[in-house]
Design a protein around this motif. Structure first.
Motif, mmCIF file in Angstrom:
data_model
loop_
_atom_site.group_PDB
_atom_site.id
_atom_site.type_symbol
_atom_site.label_atom_id
_atom_site.label_comp_id
_atom_site.label_asym_id
_atom_site.label_seq_id
_atom_site.Cartn_x
_atom_site.Cartn_y
_atom_site.Cartn_z
ATOM 1 N N CYS A 27 25.846 -61.182 45.976
ATOM 2 C CA CYS A 27 24.975 -61.016 47.144
ATOM 3 C C CYS A 27 23.528 -61.430 46.897
ATOM 4 C CB CYS A 27 25.031 -59.583 47.648
ATOM 5 S SG CYS A 27 24.228 -58.383 46.560
ATOM 6 N N LYS A 28 23.198 -61.745 45.656
ATOM 7 C CA LYS A 28 21.858 -62.208 45.253
ATOM 8 C C LYS A 28 20.775 -61.144 45.345
ATOM 9 C CE LYS A 28 23.764 -66.211 44.732
ATOM 10 N NZ LYS A 28 24.721 -66.211 43.665
ATOM 11 N N SER A 29 21.145 -59.877 45.461
ATOM 12 C CA SER A 29 20.147 -58.804 45.467
ATOM 13 C C SER A 29 19.720 -58.506 44.025
ATOM 14 C CB SER A 29 20.713 -57.546 46.123
ATOM 15 O OG SER A 29 21.763 -57.002 45.351
ATOM 16 N N GLU A 30 18.596 -57.817 43.899
ATOM 17 C CA GLU A 30 18.094 -57.450 42.575
ATOM 18 C C GLU A 30 19.008 -56.391 41.957
ATOM 19 O OE1 GLU A 30 13.999 -55.946 40.446
ATOM 20 O OE2 GLU A 30 14.344 -55.395 42.527
ATOM 21 N N VAL A 31 19.286 -56.542 40.676
ATOM 22 C CA VAL A 31 20.110 -55.583 39.935
ATOM 23 C C VAL A 31 19.319 -55.144 38.714
ATOM 24 C CG1 VAL A 31 22.274 -55.207 38.700
ATOM 25 C CG2 VAL A 31 22.228 -56.773 40.622
ATOM 26 N N GLY A 46 23.836 -48.728 36.935
ATOM 27 C CA GLY A 46 23.101 -49.512 37.911
ATOM 28 C C GLY A 46 23.717 -50.856 38.228
ATOM 29 N N GLY A 47 24.841 -51.177 37.605
ATOM 30 C CA GLY A 47 25.508 -52.447 37.860
ATOM 31 C C GLY A 47 26.523 -52.737 36.778
ATOM 32 N N ALA A 48 27.052 -53.943 36.812
ATOM 33 C CA ALA A 48 28.071 -54.346 35.844
ATOM 34 C C ALA A 48 27.722 -55.713 35.287
ATOM 35 C CB ALA A 48 29.442 -54.393 36.513
ATOM 36 N N LEU A 49 28.075 -55.939 34.033
ATOM 37 C CA LEU A 49 27.874 -57.231 33.389
ATOM 38 C C LEU A 49 29.224 -57.850 33.074
ATOM 39 C CD1 LEU A 49 25.045 -56.485 30.787
ATOM 40 C CD2 LEU A 49 24.869 -57.839 32.874
ATOM 41 N N ALA A 59 25.592 -60.697 36.276
ATOM 42 C CA ALA A 59 25.539 -59.309 36.720
ATOM 43 C C ALA A 59 26.042 -59.177 38.147
ATOM 44 C CB ALA A 59 24.102 -58.795 36.636
ATOM 45 N N LYS A 60 26.528 -57.978 38.457
ATOM 46 C CA LYS A 60 26.897 -57.625 39.831
ATOM 47 C C LYS A 60 26.284 -56.265 40.137
ATOM 48 C CE LYS A 60 31.239 -60.063 40.512
ATOM 49 N NZ LYS A 60 32.561 -59.975 41.146
ATOM 50 N N CYS A 61 25.825 -56.131 41.388
ATOM 51 C CA CYS A 61 25.309 -54.837 41.825
ATOM 52 C C CYS A 61 26.499 -53.881 42.010
ATOM 53 C CB CYS A 61 24.511 -54.992 43.113
ATOM 54 S SG CYS A 61 25.505 -55.404 44.565
ATOM 55 N N PRO A 62 26.236 -52.575 42.060
ATOM 56 C CA PRO A 62 27.348 -51.631 42.227
ATOM 57 C C PRO A 62 28.183 -51.864 43.475
ATOM 58 C CG PRO A 62 25.357 -50.474 41.570
ATOM 59 C CD PRO A 62 24.959 -51.894 41.860
ATOM 60 N N ASP A 63 27.543 -52.240 44.594
ATOM 61 C CA ASP A 63 28.295 -52.455 45.827
ATOM 62 C C ASP A 63 29.281 -53.617 45.691
ATOM 63 O OD1 ASP A 63 27.034 -50.349 47.125
ATOM 64 O OD2 ASP A 63 25.473 -51.655 47.965
#
Length: 68
Positions: A27-31, A46-49, A59-63
């Motif tokens: 989604c290109k949001s800040e992580v 706060g996210g996944a690598l 990286a991916k944000c949690p959503d």
């Protein structure tokens, strides 16, 4: 992926926590991922690598992570 996390901590041997600022690959949001070195490996909040085919990571944000 474990190798990449070890490299991050080897670059900062006295650090018990590292904060990684990146952009979600979907989604290109800040992580902002907080990584801690634990007795059993590593903890991420706060996210996944993920390991990329180019040898780095993304990286991916949690959503976005929870969508898959």
């Amino acid at each position: 992926m474990v190798e990449i996390l070890k490299e991050l901590f080897n670059g900062s041997p006295k650090a018990s926590k590292i904060e990684l600022n990146d952009t979600c690959s979907d989604c290109k949001s800040e992580v902002i991922i907080k990584i801690t070195h634990t007795s059993g490996g590593f903890g991420l909040q706060g996210g996944a690598l993920f390991k990329s085919s180019a040898g780095g990571y993304y990286a991916k944000c949690p959503d976005c992570y929870n969508l898959n």
